[in-house]
Design a protein around this motif. Structure first.
Motif: not given
Length: 440
Positions: A312, A314, A332, A350, A352, A357-359, A361-362, A370, A392
């Motif tokens: 991911v 960003r 995602l 994962i 990132s 943010w990733t946690k 939105n998963m 992670y 991404t």
């Protein structure tokens, strides 16, 4: 009469020694390592007189050729030191020759792209009391100390290594940007060099040389010579520009700038994968992380588990003025659901720059691991060991997907319409995204 005795006795002794030597020799196996070393040392002083060549083909599992830097010796020298040759022969029997006529001393080795050619002044003949086949040998199997076959050099490298008066010219990448950018720049130069019979120069201290086992690349401590090369600039950074390749191989060239298109190296993708082989310590650490992850979840045997790497991106792309689009939460979710609908016992690994943010939105009810390593080479090495990839945006994600193989998902809209970044891509992004990948 006394004089004849003195002559006969030494002759009989020689005969017994010679017979003992012959019957102790396995006619199907000959170790020529020392002969080859001597032949290489005396090559310059050997008179080249004749023309008859005998061709041999390779049989066995291919491996990349030995690294140029092993032991600070050229590849061919190490190859000969560690090689044992077994000749399998067929054809008509020939008469034996005098044991003192050592044909291997007349042997010269030439490496070619399709195998090894052995040339002798009179053809290769081997003495034996049991009879031996002639020089129409059809199969040569090469065993190293590990029992596997070593592949020969590709045509471009072969020309550089074997031509003492070679006029091979060079390509020299001007590395810039992040790790993914540098991989694109190297890959493009490598593909072009392969297509034109040229060599690639890379600095010994470069990050790519530190991470990967670059093979048959001209690794130099000093690359100041690259500053004298002719520069050729691309029209778009993320699209294929065929006009940049309008030069012949009698020039030294630097291509620029970012060269982010798979079309520059697609025809030589298998050779490029060998270049992007991780160094042992990095690969060992990456494998260790994978093993620990699989053990922690304990959801089935290793053969039944599917690993999906997720990168991911960003960070600096969020609200960037140049026009980057970042992957959305919806993308995602769709990508995760795609794999969950096709495979069982999935673990998503994962990496990132924005873990919070990733946690957030998963999707829920998902096995997630992670990566906590801050080293980008460990991230790319670990994720490349997975079965599939969710990318991404950005070149770093791109290369994780390419190295992994399997099914690769990508975010279809990496640049905002009308932005400066959008102009760097081809009309439909097809020059950038790899054939067969799945866009969402």
């Amino acid at each position: 009469m006394e004089r004849r005795k003195y002559i006969v006795i030494p002759c009989l002794t020689c005969a017994f020694v010679l017979i003992f030597f012959v019957f102790q020799t396995d006619v199907n196996e000959f170790s020529f390592s020392e002969v080859f070393d001597n032949s290489m040392k005396n090559e310059r002083t050997t008179k080249r007189t004749s023309t008859k060549n005998t061709s041999f083909s390779f049989k066995g599992k291919n491996l990349p050729v030995l690294s140029k830097k092993v032991g600070n010796e050229p590849t061919t020298k190490i190859f000969l030191k560690h090689t044992k040759l077994n000749f399998t022969t067929k054809g008509r029997r020939i008469s034996t020759i005098h044991p003192t006529r050592s044909s291997p001393k007349q042997t010269k080795f030439n490496f070619t792209s399709k195998g090894m050619r052995i040339s002798t002044t009179k053809g290769m003949t081997i003495s034996t009391t049991k009879g031996m086949t002639n020089s129409t040998t059809k199969v040569m199997t090469i065993f190293t100390t590990k029992g596997v076959t070593i592949s020969t050099l590709n045509p471009a490298i072969s020309a550089v290594r074997n031509n003492s008066n070679n006029n091979t010219h060079f390509l020299c990448p001007n590395f810039m940007g992040g790790f993914g950018n540098m991989m694109f720049q190297f890959a493009a130069h490598f593909g072009v060099a392969m297509s034109k019979g040229m060599q690639v120069i890379v600095a010994n201290k470069s990050e790519l040389n530190r991470v990967f086992k670059l093979e048959d690349i001209d690794i130099r401590n000093n690359i100041d010579i690259c500053k004298t090369f002719i520069s050729r600039g691309e029209k778009q950074n993320c699209a294929y520009d065929k006009n940049i390749l309008n030069f012949n191989n009698s020039q030294n060239i630097r291509l620029g700038q970012y060269l982010q298109s798979w079309k520059y190296f697609y025809d030589f993708r298998s050779q490029l994968r060998k270049q992007f082989t991780f160094r042992d310590l990095l690969l060992q650490e990456a494998k260790s992380k994978i093993v620990q992850t699989v053990k922690r979840f304990n959801i089935g045997s290793t053969r039944d588990i599917t690993l999906v790497g997720v990168h991911v991106r960003r960070g600096d792309m969020v609200n960037h003025k140049f026009g980057y689009n970042i992957a959305t939460p919806e993308y995602l979710t769709k990508a995760v659901q795609y794999y969950k609908s096709k495979y069982k016992n999935i673990i998503f690994i994962i990496a990132s720059q924005d873990i919070p943010w990733t946690k957030a939105n998963m999707p829920n009810n998902t096995n997630v691991e992670y990566l906590d390593s801050p080293k980008r080479e460990i991230i790319v090495a670990t994720l490349s060991l997975c079965n599939h990839t969710i990318t991404t945006v950005g070149s770093f994600s791109w290369w994780i997907g390419w190295l992994t193989g399997g099914e690769v998902m990508y975010f279809k809209w990496p640049a905002k319409e009308g932005s400066g970044l959008r102009k760097q891509y081809s009309k439909d992004f097809s020059d950038f995204y790899y054939p067969g990948w799945i866009g969402m």
